[in-house]
Write an enzyme that holds these catalytic residues in place. Structure first.
Site, short mmCIF file in Angstrom:
data_model
loop_
_atom_site.label_atom_id
_atom_site.label_comp_id
_atom_site.label_asym_id
_atom_site.label_seq_id
_atom_site.Cartn_x
_atom_site.Cartn_y
_atom_site.Cartn_z
N LYS A 121 0.26 -3.18 -65.00
CA LYS A 121 1.36 -3.21 -64.02
C LYS A 121 1.52 -4.61 -63.43
O LYS A 121 0.62 -5.44 -63.46
CB LYS A 121 1.14 -2.18 -62.92
CG LYS A 121 -0.19 -2.27 -62.18
CD LYS A 121 -0.21 -3.27 -61.05
CE LYS A 121 -1.57 -3.35 -60.37
NZ LYS A 121 -1.67 -4.48 -59.41
N ASP A 138 -4.81 1.97 -57.98
CA ASP A 138 -3.96 1.72 -59.14
C ASP A 138 -4.04 2.81 -60.20
O ASP A 138 -3.19 2.87 -61.09
CB ASP A 138 -4.33 0.38 -59.79
CG ASP A 138 -3.89 -0.82 -58.96
OD1 ASP A 138 -3.05 -0.65 -58.05
OD2 ASP A 138 -4.39 -1.93 -59.23
#
Length: 312
Positions: A15, A149
């Protein structure tokens, strides 16, 4: 592999933090954040294979897209993928021993959530291997214990993250945005980057917002796929700290600017740099120009899908 031994292979994305605002340290030692997460098309791959002898073991190879060095990756239970499998095993009656083989494609300690992607992939792979039958939302609740995350790597796409990043709200962003990543041959410690940020703020007399918020214009630009509109809105509170710890990143940002990137930003805690481009063609051109400067560059797009079974 023994004949008849089952395995499941899963990919999960790295990401970029398109925007990352960081609050002051909390009593628990963490920092509140407000971030826009964007999953990109650089995937970790985890293959979970039955090991009838029991136990959870992990192997790692760096033969992915960037041919990453992987000697520093732990092979014990400090590896997030192993911890993910252990957590799932606690609530899975059909659990067996398992070997997790990880192919690294996301930069290691690079600010892109590669270890979190491994954990998300391990959760989904082991769930399928053991027939646990958990929904994606149920796996995400398990994933919260592994770090902020990990739930995002499960769902992918675009999301706003609040709290310590664990309070996720999906955001509409269907039109691809194109980026060029520049990786480094070293990593940065996320806790050390946060400590340096706190030192900078103390030194400069900065009082951070205790409840940082996301600029709605960022989500509007991403929803429209408007790279030109998004470029001036990229923001990372950790960037100055990362630049102080790794000054060479400033040179990379300047090289990308000269080469024609719309904007550049340190991804998360760094040291990976993400350059925004106007199109896939522009990304390919920028990738070539940066490679000619001796930089390790790779073009990606986002949003990308979350963890997904690709075999098994």
């Amino acid at each position: 592999m023994r004949a008849g031994t089952r395995s499941v292979r899963v990919r999960a994305p790295g990401k970029i933090n398109v925007s990352l605002k960081v609050g002051p340290p909390r009593e628990d030692g963490y920092h509140g954040i407000a971030s826009v997460f964007l999953a990109v098309s650089l995937y970790e791959e985890v293959t979970a294979t039955e090991a009838p002898g029991g136990g959870i073991t992990v192997t790692v190879n760096g033969q992915g897209t960037l041919n990453l060095p992987h000697d520093s990756i732990p092979l014990d239970r400090t590896n997030l993928a192993v911890r993910a499998a252990e957590l799932l095993a606690e609530v899975s009656p059909g659990r067996t021993g398992v070997v997790l083989d990880i192919t690294k494609r996301v930069p290691i300690s690079g600010g892109m959530g590669g270890g979190s992607a491994d954990a998300a992939a391990a959760l989904l792979a082991c769930d399928a291997l053991w027939g646990s039958g958990f929904s994606r939302d149920e796996l995400a609740k398990i994933a919260v214990d592994l770090g902020a995350d990990v739930p995002f790597a499960l769902v992918g796409g675009t999301a706003v993250g609040l709290g310590v990043g664990d309070q996720l709200t999906p955001a509409i962003s269907k039109t691809p945005l194109h980026w060029v990543l520049v990786t480094s041959d070293y990593g940065l410690s996320t806790p050390e980057v946060y400590r340096r940020l706190d030192e900078i703020r103390l030194r400069d007399g900065v009082e951070p917002d205790p409840q940082p918020q996301i600029d709605p214009a960022i989500l509007g630009a991403m929803r429209a796929g408007d790279a030109l509109g998004l470029a001036p809105l990229l923001h990372n509170d950790l960037q100055q700290a990362s630049l102080e710890l790794a000054p060479a990143l400033g040179d990379i940002l300047e090289t990308g600017r000269i080469a024609g990137a719309l904007a550049g930003i340190v991804s998360g805690s760094g040291p990976t740099i993400a350059f925004l481009t106007q199109s896939s063609g522009h990304a390919a051109e920028l990738e070539s120009l940066l490679a000619a400067e001796g930089l390790q560059a790779a073009s990606v797009r986002g949003p990308a899908h979350g963890a997904r079974i690709v075999a098994g």
